[in-house]
Motif scaffolding. Sequence first.
Motif, PDB file in Angstrom:
ATOM      1  N   ASP A 179       3.316  -4.217   8.320  1.00  0.00           N
ATOM      2  CA  ASP A 179       3.759  -4.831   7.066  1.00  0.00           C
ATOM      3  C   ASP A 179       5.285  -4.895   7.096  1.00  0.00           C
ATOM      4  N   THR A 233       3.491 -12.470   3.474  1.00  0.00           N
ATOM      5  CA  THR A 233       2.512 -13.430   2.975  1.00  0.00           C
ATOM      6  C   THR A 233       2.019 -14.329   4.102  1.00  0.00           C
ATOM      7  N   ASN A 262       2.653  -8.801   0.142  1.00  0.00           N
ATOM      8  CA  ASN A 262       1.643  -8.366   1.111  1.00  0.00           C
ATOM      9  C   ASN A 262       0.416  -9.266   1.009  1.00  0.00           C
ATOM     10  N   ASP A 263      -0.033  -9.791   2.124  1.00  0.00           N
ATOM     11  CA  ASP A 263      -1.292 -10.532   2.178  1.00  0.00           C
ATOM     12  C   ASP A 263      -2.021 -10.092   3.436  1.00  0.00           C
ATOM     13  N   GLY A 264      -2.643  -8.888   3.358  1.00  0.00           N
ATOM     14  CA  GLY A 264      -3.293  -8.296   4.510  1.00  0.00           C
ATOM     15  C   GLY A 264      -4.367  -9.150   5.156  1.00  0.00           C
ATOM     16  N   SER A 306       1.200  -0.021   6.550  1.00  0.00           N
ATOM     17  CA  SER A 306       1.477  -0.697   5.281  1.00  0.00           C
ATOM     18  C   SER A 306       1.447   0.308   4.143  1.00  0.00           C
ATOM     19  N   PHE A 350      -0.071  -0.793   1.542  1.00  0.00           N
ATOM     20  CA  PHE A 350      -1.350  -1.289   1.056  1.00  0.00           C
ATOM     21  C   PHE A 350      -1.308  -1.717  -0.408  1.00  0.00           C
ATOM     22  N   TYR A 351      -0.131  -2.139  -0.875  1.00  0.00           N
ATOM     23  CA  TYR A 351      -0.053  -2.732  -2.205  1.00  0.00           C
ATOM     24  C   TYR A 351      -0.212  -4.238  -2.050  1.00  0.00           C
ATOM     25  N   GLU A 352      -1.443  -4.690  -2.116  1.00  0.00           N
ATOM     26  CA  GLU A 352      -1.775  -6.096  -1.945  1.00  0.00           C
ATOM     27  C   GLU A 352      -1.635  -6.839  -3.270  1.00  0.00           C
ATOM     28  N   ARG A 360      -5.983  -9.024  -3.374  1.00  0.00           N
ATOM     29  CA  ARG A 360      -6.922  -9.155  -2.267  1.00  0.00           C
ATOM     30  C   ARG A 360      -7.210  -7.802  -1.613  1.00  0.00           C
ATOM     31  N   SER A 361      -7.146  -6.754  -2.415  1.00  0.00           N
ATOM     32  CA  SER A 361      -7.404  -5.418  -1.880  1.00  0.00           C
ATOM     33  C   SER A 361      -8.833  -5.285  -1.370  1.00  0.00           C
ATOM     34  N   LEU A 369      -9.528  -7.140   1.972  1.00  0.00           N
ATOM     35  CA  LEU A 369      -8.880  -6.482   3.113  1.00  0.00           C
ATOM     36  C   LEU A 369      -9.632  -5.216   3.491  1.00  0.00           C
TER      37      LEU A 369
END
Length: 445
Positions: free
Chosen positions: A290, A324, A349-351, A374, A376-378, A381-382, A385
């Motif tokens: 990330d 992104t 973030n766009d995992g 990361s 992991f703060y999406e 889209r959590s 992912l």
Amino acid sequence: MTGGPNHETRRQVLYWRLLAGVFTGDQQSTLAQASVGIVDDLGLPLAVLDPGISIDNVVQRYPEMKDEFERLDFSESKDSEAEDSAADDSANEAPRPIGAADVRTAALVSKLLLNVFATGSGQVSATQLAGWQSDANWLRRCLGEEQAGAVQGVLTGLEGELVSRMRLREVLADPHLAAQLTPSMSLIEQLLRDKHNLSGVALANAKRLIRRYIDEVAEVLRTQVQQTSVGTVDRSVPPKRILRNLDVDRTIWKNLPNWNPQDERLYVDRLYYRQTAKRTVPARMIVVVDQSGSMVDSMVNCTILASIFAGLPKVDVHLIAYDTRALDLTPWVHDPFEVLLRTNLGGGNDGPVAMAMAQPKITDPKNTVLVWISDFYEFDRSQPLFEAMEAVHRSGVKLIPVGSVNSSGHQSVNPWFRERFKNLGTPVISGRIQKLVHELKNFLD
């Protein structure tokens, strides 16, 4: 009777001056004047009271003080105070009287803490930054490894604030000033953020500092990785019957029934050889980083670490950076310098975008490790992912989610993801990069 209280009062004056300097930025004239008299009576130079003079400069001017600063040990003093307190409670004894040596120690401790924590305001020069970094290192040594780790986050924040107060572009444009800069994570982050605005001499100096920092970190990480085994012995391949593979101990043990006590000889009817063949299929390591602004420290460390593993035989490393959008940096994975110059810090973030690029690289799940770095703060889209990462894990891939591997060891990780990774049996790694190195070595062994 007057000596003890007088020493205690002097020590209190020095510490009150320290607190005023750190928390208000004003050492107050009364405390400052009193401190001058105390330091003079102790036979210490007035440089001890000047936070603008680094510890290195003090010991350079007054070499006899080097040992005194090196003997400062906050961890030991803490333990001894606890022991003294316990002893006092048990024996009901009066506390030890404060002496001149305690006042002298207070003066040196105040000097060190003021230099590190009273950073003032206004512009910061390259020389001032280098002096602060040196003083921070003195403090780390005095604290000891455990306590230094506890304050590392604060020191990292202070260093970042000092770097932000530099006219960095002007410093980089001056070769003399640029040469005085000491590479640090805070400085590298600023350089990476500002690299598109630099050109000519300034850009060349920025690249030189980035390269120098990478080389220094790589040397440390390479030492941790160099003992890594790169492949397990393949038991399905018969051992090669050559002299250097002869297992002498096993051969003797297995032939002991053939020992003849009459002529005192061991008759060997079978030789045993060591199996040395390794698997020829390389392990695949996919590192997804990330590159949002909150993950700079981890991104730099993991990019360097990926390049080191990429240099090992039988390890096929792929590197993806994302915010992104996703960017495949595998062609440059052997050169972290080139990787970092191609990253763009910031953004969201766009995992799932990165996962869509990573999944096609998984061709042999049992022989693949996916390292995902990361916070992991999406966006929204959590769930997609996590479901994709869970599916990858179920397929046999070794999944290693990493919240932070940085200099401070502190990083906020989305608790929603943290809990689900824990339940999946793949807890998030957070802290020193040695934890990630250990996990990767276990996978490769």
